[in-house]
Enzyme design. Structure first.
Site, short mmCIF file in Angstrom:
data_model
loop_
_atom_site.label_atom_id
_atom_site.label_comp_id
_atom_site.label_asym_id
_atom_site.label_seq_id
_atom_site.Cartn_x
_atom_site.Cartn_y
_atom_site.Cartn_z
CG HIS A 165 -30.32 -107.54 92.15
ND1 HIS A 165 -29.24 -108.16 92.75
CD2 HIS A 165 -31.08 -108.54 91.66
CE1 HIS A 165 -29.34 -109.47 92.60
NE2 HIS A 165 -30.45 -109.74 91.93
CG ASP B 176 -26.11 -98.49 95.15
OD1 ASP B 176 -26.62 -99.38 94.46
OD2 ASP B 176 -24.90 -98.18 95.10
C1 GDG Z 1 -26.71 -103.67 91.60
C2 GDG Z 1 -27.39 -102.63 92.50
C3 GDG Z 1 -26.77 -104.04 94.48
C4 GDG Z 1 -17.07 -102.52 90.15
N1 GDG Z 1 -16.09 -102.04 89.36
C5 GDG Z 1 -15.34 -103.08 89.00
C6 GDG Z 1 -15.87 -104.22 89.59
N2 GDG Z 1 -16.93 -103.86 90.29
C7 GDG Z 1 -17.74 -104.78 91.11
C8 GDG Z 1 -17.71 -104.38 92.57
C9 GDG Z 1 -19.00 -105.03 93.06
C10 GDG Z 1 -19.91 -104.87 91.85
O1 GDG Z 1 -19.08 -104.73 90.70
C11 GDG Z 1 -20.78 -103.63 91.95
O2 GDG Z 1 -21.82 -103.91 92.83
P1 GDG Z 1 -22.66 -102.78 93.54
O3 GDG Z 1 -23.55 -103.44 94.52
O4 GDG Z 1 -21.73 -101.82 94.20
O5 GDG Z 1 -23.45 -101.99 92.41
P2 GDG Z 1 -24.30 -102.33 91.04
O6 GDG Z 1 -23.44 -102.84 89.97
O7 GDG Z 1 -25.05 -101.09 90.73
O8 GDG Z 1 -25.30 -103.50 91.46
C12 GDG Z 1 -26.72 -102.62 93.88
C13 GDG Z 1 -26.24 -105.05 93.51
O9 GDG Z 1 -26.89 -104.97 92.24
C14 GDG Z 1 -26.41 -106.48 94.04
O10 GDG Z 1 -27.73 -106.75 94.35
O11 GDG Z 1 -25.95 -104.05 95.64
O12 GDG Z 1 -27.37 -101.73 94.73
O13 GDG Z 1 -27.33 -101.34 91.93
O14 GDG Z 1 -18.83 -106.39 93.30
O15 GDG Z 1 -16.54 -104.85 93.18
N3 GDG Z 1 -15.35 -105.45 89.45
C15 GDG Z 1 -14.23 -105.55 88.67
N4 GDG Z 1 -13.67 -104.46 88.05
C16 GDG Z 1 -14.17 -103.22 88.18
O16 GDG Z 1 -13.62 -102.26 87.63
N5 GDG Z 1 -13.66 -106.75 88.51
#
Ligand code: GDG
Length: 462
Positions: A156, A364
């Site tokens: 990821h 990222d």
């Molecule tokens: C890893 C990789 C890759 C965030 N804050 C809250 C919340 N979130 C949710 C977001 C989104 C998820 O969490 C975060 O996903 P991201 O992709 O932006 O980042 P990572 O957590 O670092 O994820 C990344 C991912 O895996 C998938 O393969 O895209 O590059 O680093 O869904 O909305 N959700 C809630 N409250 C929050 O305060 N409910």
């Protein structure tokens, strides 16, 4: 018929939508659609004698099989090798890596323990899909126990260029572990190319005519599978009665004409201090935005036991305090910094209600927030996405305002441009982005990965 078995470090409770973290969201969605078994850590740390058998529960069509970690495993495997070595190095941050031999030893032993526990549940024709950097060695350990089925792995997070990867002590062993899989998936083409170079330059790897790659006497498939979101569900979540009320409340409570939103786990890879500094520059260089623009940054806590995370928290608190002190007024707070987890439906509403989405990680794998922001927008009057060129998402989202997150001036100018962008241009950019995220949604990601693993439609509900 095969059963889908997913293994990842953390197993999330998928009966409760809202766990922060991209992997939990994406894997939860895929499993809920297909059913199957989800194996991993339950998030508990305990030194009371542990049963070698995982604890089993069911949630809808999914069986969850969970183990806890001991204090030592939590320290050395989770906080140590996974999050203080692999996470920084794979995000190009060699400066933050803490190399410690005990970390690597425990990383291996936890993967061995997990393999024994999972092995006890596996049927010979299960299709096993292993996720992320915590579990690179899991398939090798299962093969050592005699399991011969197909194993897929999806990373990821980014895969860095050779010069960075080989800074990992034991990198040869890691590459050898990766070669126990049949299929290895990356977020982007750039990651796949970096992996290929590491194998060719440091493991005598050979690229075959059919695109597969050989090393250590095995030939595997390595490809890019950009992860997506469940666009329809997210869009609908931003359009409920409750969401409308939330947006109304947001507008009533602020005098700002333009709300900029950022949502990121509080992680040093997400570029939050750089983002705050760019916002300060915007207020300095374009004073007309004072009392007109607000940056709302939601940054839930994560991995707080790792020092680098405590440092970034202090830095952000200092920066937001200084910016609010310098520019704020009795009726306007420039930065609303929320260091808490916010419910997923509230996030969806906030995305829809904010005129600019600011996604500026320094590095990222993909970044799902960028896709969620686009999904939530109104077609008739959409907001503008500002996106870091160093997010995997930028490879396929070039209608966003793509920026260099290190360049505060460029980010500030893009905020100004986003806030003043004519409606027609906003619509055009949004329509193109929406089409792309809709076409490449999370079920397509899952289907394409499993098809490449050679199981396609035959995987079915457990
Ligand atoms: C890893 C990789 C890759 C965030 N804050 C809250 C919340 N979130 C949710 C977001 C989104 C998820 O969490 C975060 O996903 P991201 O992709 O932006 O980042 P990572 O957590 O670092 O994820 C990344 C991912 O895996 C998938 O393969 O895209 O590059 O680093 O869904 O909305 N959700 C809630 N409250 C929050 O305060 N409910």
């Amino acid at each position: 018929m095969s059963r889908l078995v997913v293994a990842s470090n953390r197993v999330a409770d998928i009966s409760k939508p809202g766990s922060a973290g991209g992997l939990a969201v994406a894997v939860g969605d895929a499993l809920q659609e297909l059913g199957g078994l989800w194996f991993g850590w339950d998030g508990e740390v305990t030194d009371t004698p542990r049963s070698p058998q995982p604890r089993l529960t069911t949630s809808g069509r999914v069986t969850l099989a969970m183990l806890s970690l001991s204090e030592e495993e939590y320290e050395n495997y989770y906080l140590g090798y996974a999050n203080s070595v692999l996470w920084p190095v794979l995000h190009y941050r060699l400066d933050l890596a803490e190399l410690d031999a005990a970390y690597l030893r425990t990383y291996r032993s936890v993967n061995q323990r997990f393999a024994h526990a999972l092995g006890g549940l596996l049927k010979p024709d299960d299709v096993v899909w292993i996720h992320d950097y915590h579990l690179f060695p899991l398939a090798a350990e299962l093969r050592a126990q005699g399991f011969g089925q197909r194993f897929g792995f999806f990373l990821h997070i980014p895969f860095p260029p050779p010069d960075m990867f080989v800074a990992l002590p034991g990198y040869e062993w890691l590459i050898r572990c990766i070669f126990s899989y049949d299929l290895v998936g990356f977020q982007t083409e750039a990651d796949r190319v970096n992996f290929q170079r590491v194998v060719q330059e440091h493991a005598d790897g050979v690229l075959e005519a059919d695109g597969r790659i050989s090393a250590f006497g095995r030939t595997i498939k390595a490809d890019a599978f950009p992860i997506g979101i469940d666009v329809e569900t997210f869009r609908a979540m931003a359009r409920t009665r409750k969401a409308d009320d939330q947006i109304e409340k947001l507008r009533r409570r602020t005098i700002a004409g333009v709300n900029i939103i950022g949502v990121d786990r509080l992680d040093y890879t997400k570029g939050l201090p750089e983002r705050f500094k760019a916002f300060r520059l915007l207020l300095e260089n374009y004073p007309e935005n004072r009392k007109y623009m607000t940056l709302m940054q939601i940054a839930p806590p994560t991995r707080e036991d790792v020092d680098a995370y405590a440092d970034i928290r202090m830095e952000l608190e200092g920066l937001s305090g200084a910016i609010n002190g310098a520019f704020g007024d009795i009726d306007w707070t420039p930065i609303r910094y929320i260091h808490r987890n916010v419910a997923r439906d509230v996030l969806a509403a906030l995305f829809r209600g904010c005129e600019v989405g600011l996604v500026t990680p320094l590095r990222d794998g993909m970044n799902l927030v960028a896709k969620e922001y686009v999904a939530a927008q109104d077609d008739e009057n959409p907001g503008v996405l500002i996106l870091s060129r160093f997010a995997g998402a930028a490879e396929t989202m070039d209608e966003a305002l793509v920026v260099n997150p290190y360049d505060a001036n460029e980010v500030a100018q893009s905020m100004q441009r986003a806030a003043t962008m004519p409606l027609e241009e906003r619509r055009e950019r949004h329509a193109a982005l929406y089409k792309r995220i809709e076409r490449h949604d999370v079920s397509r990601w899952r289907r394409e990965f499993l098809a490449a693993l050679g199981v396609g439609q035959e995987v079915h509900q457990a």
